[in-house]
Motif scaffolding. Structure first.
Motif, mmCIF file in Angstrom:
data_model
loop_
_atom_site.group_PDB
_atom_site.id
_atom_site.type_symbol
_atom_site.label_atom_id
_atom_site.label_comp_id
_atom_site.label_asym_id
_atom_site.label_seq_id
_atom_site.Cartn_x
_atom_site.Cartn_y
_atom_site.Cartn_z
ATOM 1 N N LEU A 117 5.737 -0.850 -10.437
ATOM 2 C CA LEU A 117 4.735 -1.870 -10.725
ATOM 3 C C LEU A 117 4.895 -2.425 -12.138
ATOM 4 O O LEU A 117 4.701 -3.625 -12.370
ATOM 5 C CB LEU A 117 3.326 -1.286 -10.548
ATOM 6 C CG LEU A 117 2.959 -0.829 -9.123
ATOM 7 C CD1 LEU A 117 1.550 -0.260 -9.103
ATOM 8 C CD2 LEU A 117 3.085 -1.974 -8.122
ATOM 9 N N GLN A 118 5.271 -1.559 -13.072
ATOM 10 C CA GLN A 118 5.450 -2.009 -14.445
ATOM 11 C C GLN A 118 6.602 -3.006 -14.551
ATOM 12 O O GLN A 118 6.565 -3.933 -15.363
ATOM 13 C CB GLN A 118 5.705 -0.815 -15.367
ATOM 14 C CG GLN A 118 5.753 -1.164 -16.843
ATOM 15 C CD GLN A 118 4.467 -1.835 -17.327
ATOM 16 O OE1 GLN A 118 3.360 -1.381 -17.019
ATOM 17 N NE2 GLN A 118 4.609 -2.927 -18.064
ATOM 18 N N ARG A 119 7.618 -2.833 -13.708
ATOM 19 C CA ARG A 119 8.748 -3.774 -13.739
ATOM 20 C C ARG A 119 8.301 -5.182 -13.365
ATOM 21 O O ARG A 119 8.822 -6.171 -13.884
ATOM 22 C CB ARG A 119 9.870 -3.282 -12.807
ATOM 23 C CG ARG A 119 10.595 -2.047 -13.333
ATOM 24 C CD ARG A 119 11.878 -1.799 -12.566
ATOM 25 N NE ARG A 119 11.652 -1.315 -11.217
ATOM 26 C CZ ARG A 119 11.512 -0.026 -10.887
ATOM 27 N NH1 ARG A 119 11.563 0.901 -11.838
ATOM 28 N NH2 ARG A 119 11.329 0.337 -9.633
ATOM 29 N N TYR A 120 7.323 -5.270 -12.458
ATOM 30 C CA TYR A 120 6.788 -6.593 -12.099
ATOM 31 C C TYR A 120 5.962 -7.165 -13.244
ATOM 32 O O TYR A 120 6.022 -8.366 -13.522
ATOM 33 C CB TYR A 120 5.941 -6.488 -10.822
ATOM 34 C CG TYR A 120 6.770 -6.278 -9.578
ATOM 35 C CD1 TYR A 120 7.645 -7.265 -9.132
ATOM 36 C CD2 TYR A 120 6.684 -5.090 -8.855
ATOM 37 C CE1 TYR A 120 8.417 -7.078 -7.998
ATOM 38 C CE2 TYR A 120 7.451 -4.893 -7.721
ATOM 39 C CZ TYR A 120 8.318 -5.884 -7.298
ATOM 40 O OH TYR A 120 9.083 -5.686 -6.184
ATOM 41 N N ARG A 121 5.202 -6.319 -13.909
ATOM 42 C CA ARG A 121 4.432 -6.789 -15.068
ATOM 43 C C ARG A 121 5.374 -7.294 -16.163
ATOM 44 O O ARG A 121 5.090 -8.303 -16.826
ATOM 45 C CB ARG A 121 3.550 -5.665 -15.613
ATOM 46 C CG ARG A 121 2.438 -5.191 -14.677
ATOM 47 C CD ARG A 121 1.504 -4.227 -15.370
ATOM 48 N NE ARG A 121 0.513 -3.654 -14.465
ATOM 49 C CZ ARG A 121 0.630 -2.464 -13.891
ATOM 50 N NH1 ARG A 121 1.710 -1.715 -14.153
ATOM 51 N NH2 ARG A 121 -0.298 -2.015 -13.080
ATOM 52 N N ILE A 160 -4.576 3.428 -3.248
ATOM 53 C CA ILE A 160 -4.069 4.281 -4.325
ATOM 54 C C ILE A 160 -4.737 5.644 -4.324
ATOM 55 O O ILE A 160 -4.268 6.569 -4.997
ATOM 56 C CB ILE A 160 -4.233 3.606 -5.703
ATOM 57 C CG1 ILE A 160 -5.706 3.275 -5.990
ATOM 58 C CG2 ILE A 160 -3.377 2.360 -5.793
ATOM 59 C CD1 ILE A 160 -5.935 2.806 -7.411
ATOM 60 N N ASP A 161 -5.825 5.791 -3.563
ATOM 61 C CA ASP A 161 -6.441 7.113 -3.429
ATOM 62 C C ASP A 161 -5.526 8.064 -2.654
ATOM 63 O O ASP A 161 -5.715 9.289 -2.701
ATOM 64 C CB ASP A 161 -7.796 7.001 -2.721
ATOM 65 C CG ASP A 161 -7.706 6.273 -1.389
ATOM 66 O OD1 ASP A 161 -8.038 6.856 -0.350
ATOM 67 O OD2 ASP A 161 -7.272 5.095 -1.385
ATOM 68 N N GLU A 211 3.089 13.546 -7.220
ATOM 69 C CA GLU A 211 4.553 13.578 -7.181
ATOM 70 C C GLU A 211 5.144 12.174 -7.135
ATOM 71 O O GLU A 211 6.152 11.886 -7.779
ATOM 72 C CB GLU A 211 5.011 14.378 -5.958
ATOM 73 C CG GLU A 211 6.515 14.491 -5.830
ATOM 74 C CD GLU A 211 6.929 15.239 -4.570
ATOM 75 O OE1 GLU A 211 8.138 15.338 -4.327
ATOM 76 O OE2 GLU A 211 6.041 15.713 -3.833
ATOM 77 N N ASP A 212 4.502 11.278 -6.373
ATOM 78 C CA ASP A 212 5.029 9.923 -6.217
ATOM 79 C C ASP A 212 4.531 8.955 -7.284
ATOM 80 O O ASP A 212 5.086 7.864 -7.447
ATOM 81 C CB ASP A 212 4.646 9.366 -4.839
ATOM 82 C CG ASP A 212 5.310 10.130 -3.705
ATOM 83 O OD1 ASP A 212 6.378 10.710 -3.939
ATOM 84 O OD2 ASP A 212 4.743 10.146 -2.587
ATOM 85 N N ARG A 213 3.489 9.317 -7.999
ATOM 86 C CA ARG A 213 2.853 8.400 -8.939
ATOM 87 C C ARG A 213 3.812 7.820 -9.984
ATOM 88 O O ARG A 213 3.827 6.604 -10.202
ATOM 89 C CB ARG A 213 1.669 9.074 -9.618
ATOM 90 C CG ARG A 213 0.819 8.125 -10.468
ATOM 91 C CD ARG A 213 -0.384 8.844 -11.056
ATOM 92 N NE ARG A 213 -1.210 9.428 -10.010
ATOM 93 C CZ ARG A 213 -2.123 8.759 -9.305
ATOM 94 N NH1 ARG A 213 -2.317 7.473 -9.582
ATOM 95 N NH2 ARG A 213 -2.835 9.351 -8.376
ATOM 96 N N SER A 225 0.829 -1.201 0.000
ATOM 97 C CA SER A 225 0.000 0.000 0.000
ATOM 98 C C SER A 225 0.863 1.251 0.000
ATOM 99 O O SER A 225 2.075 1.189 0.228
ATOM 100 C CB SER A 225 -0.935 0.016 1.217
ATOM 101 O OG SER A 225 -0.201 0.245 2.401
ATOM 102 N N ILE A 226 0.233 2.358 -0.266
ATOM 103 C CA ILE A 226 0.916 3.646 -0.240
ATOM 104 C C ILE A 226 1.262 4.030 1.192
ATOM 105 O O ILE A 226 2.288 4.647 1.469
ATOM 106 C CB ILE A 226 0.034 4.731 -0.889
ATOM 107 C CG1 ILE A 226 -0.358 4.321 -2.315
ATOM 108 C CG2 ILE A 226 0.742 6.075 -0.904
ATOM 109 C CD1 ILE A 226 0.825 4.028 -3.218
#
Length: 351
Positions: A179-183, A164-165, A170-172, A133-134
């Motif tokens: 997360l894309q690296r895991y995908r 994610i809410d 800035e951190d997005r 989580s964030i």
């Protein structure tokens, strides 16, 4: 008079354990008399919903849930186990059955414990949902620890980022890139908010007709997600500590629950860090799935995959074929193995 030597941690722990056992025996003797074979119905199949000391809540094929004694010859029993159970002919006691035997498990999730060695958490699981989580903090290091544990068991892992809410603009970009690296290496990744409901239906669809378990640090919102999907569950929700920044433990024992649409979910006790010191370094490397095609091709058989000459893993990292955070997290996990083994040896010597 000489001063008494203070008790060691091991002695204090054994004293508390003995006191707990005496209390359990007292409670068992007054509230749960031993059921005799003549007072039991024929054998039937059941599933362990939850385990409480010397007792287990078992659900029969008819949907009846009863609290049962456990035969002494049963060495291990956890949530998710398929069992043979005999119910009492007359349900006149809180204990209304006996677990006679446990069927072989097709999968199990376990974690090392400094006192008890390898501790099984749950059995017969189809998939593991690794919840991050964030808040309290997003970290790939914890995700990678859970991924190693999942890969070691052979249970399919799915990564879920909650809250994610609360993700700032800035951190997005940094979080999205991680997360894309895991995908990119083949893992399923979902982003949800149990507060707004965003993505919850996607997770619910994943659980249909499967036995799933949620794992993750305390405070990442596992119970909140479950409540969002199962309003009737009403699991206790813990806030993040203002002092430590860590989540408060709200689940004390693993529990199996059903979705009305199909599928089962096991809610497990939160753990703040999933230790892996029971695994040899070679196994950790195998559990980093993008390492596998390079393992066994290093110049030296005892390669540590760091500064060793002719290291295929390091070469792949330098060539951009292995992500930097995954490479660094691997070495952090390897470094932690010796630290945790040393801590276990220290505690053992104190007993």
């Amino acid at each position: 008079m000489s001063k008494k030597k203070p008790l060691s941690q091991g002695q204090r722990r054994r004293m508390r354990a003995n006191q707990d056992k005496r209390l359990q025996r007292k409670d068992s003797g007054s509230n749960a008399p031993e059921l005799q074979d003549s007072s039991l119905e024929p054998e039937q199949l059941g599933t362990v919903i939850s385990r409480f000391g010397q007792h287990a809540d078992v659900e029969t094929e008819s949907g009846q849930v009863v609290r049962c004694n456990i035969r002494r010859n049963i060495q291990s029993l956890v949530t998710g186990d398929k069992v043979i159970v005999r119910l009492a002919v007359e349900m006149s006691s809180t204990i209304a059955g006996v677990v006679e035997a446990v069927h072989p498990r097709f999968s199990l999730l376990s974690r090392p414990d400094l006192y008890d060695g390898i501790k099984i958490i749950a059995a017969n699981i189809d998939q593991i949902l690794i919840v991050s989580s964030i808040v309290p903090s997003f970290t790939t290091q914890i995700i990678d620890r859970y991924l190693v544990a999942a890969e070691d068991t052979g249970i399919s892992p799915i990564i879920v980022l909650n809250k994610i809410d609360l993700l700032s603009d800035e951190d997005r970009p940094e979080v999205e890139a991680a997360l894309q690296r895991y995908r990119d290496i083949g893992y399923q990744v979902y982003q949800i908010s149990s507060h707004t409901g965003q993505g919850v239906d996607d997770i619910k669809a994943l659980l249909n007709k499967k036995v799933s378990i949620f794992v993750g640090q305390s405070g990442v919102g596992k119970s909140s997600i479950i409540n969002a999907m199962m309003p009737d569950a009403e699991l206790a929700i813990g806030d993040v500590s203002q002092n430590s920044g860590l989540g408060q433990h709200t689940t004390t024992t693993a529990k199996l629950m059903h979705f009305a649409s199909g599928g089962d979910l096991i809610d497990s006790p939160g753990v703040r860090e999933f230790a892996l010191w029971h695994l040899p370094p070679e196994r950790v490397g195998e559990c980093f799935i993008e390492f596998r095609e390079y393992l066994g091709t290093c110049k030296f058989r005892d390669c540590k995959h760091k500064n060793d000459p002719g290291c295929a893993i390091t070469d792949a990292f330098n060539d951009g074929k292995i992500a930097e955070d995954r490479y660094k997290n691997y070495h952090k996990i390897i470094a932690s193995l010796n630290e945790m083994r040393h801590a276990r040896q220290f505690r053992a010597s104190d007993e």
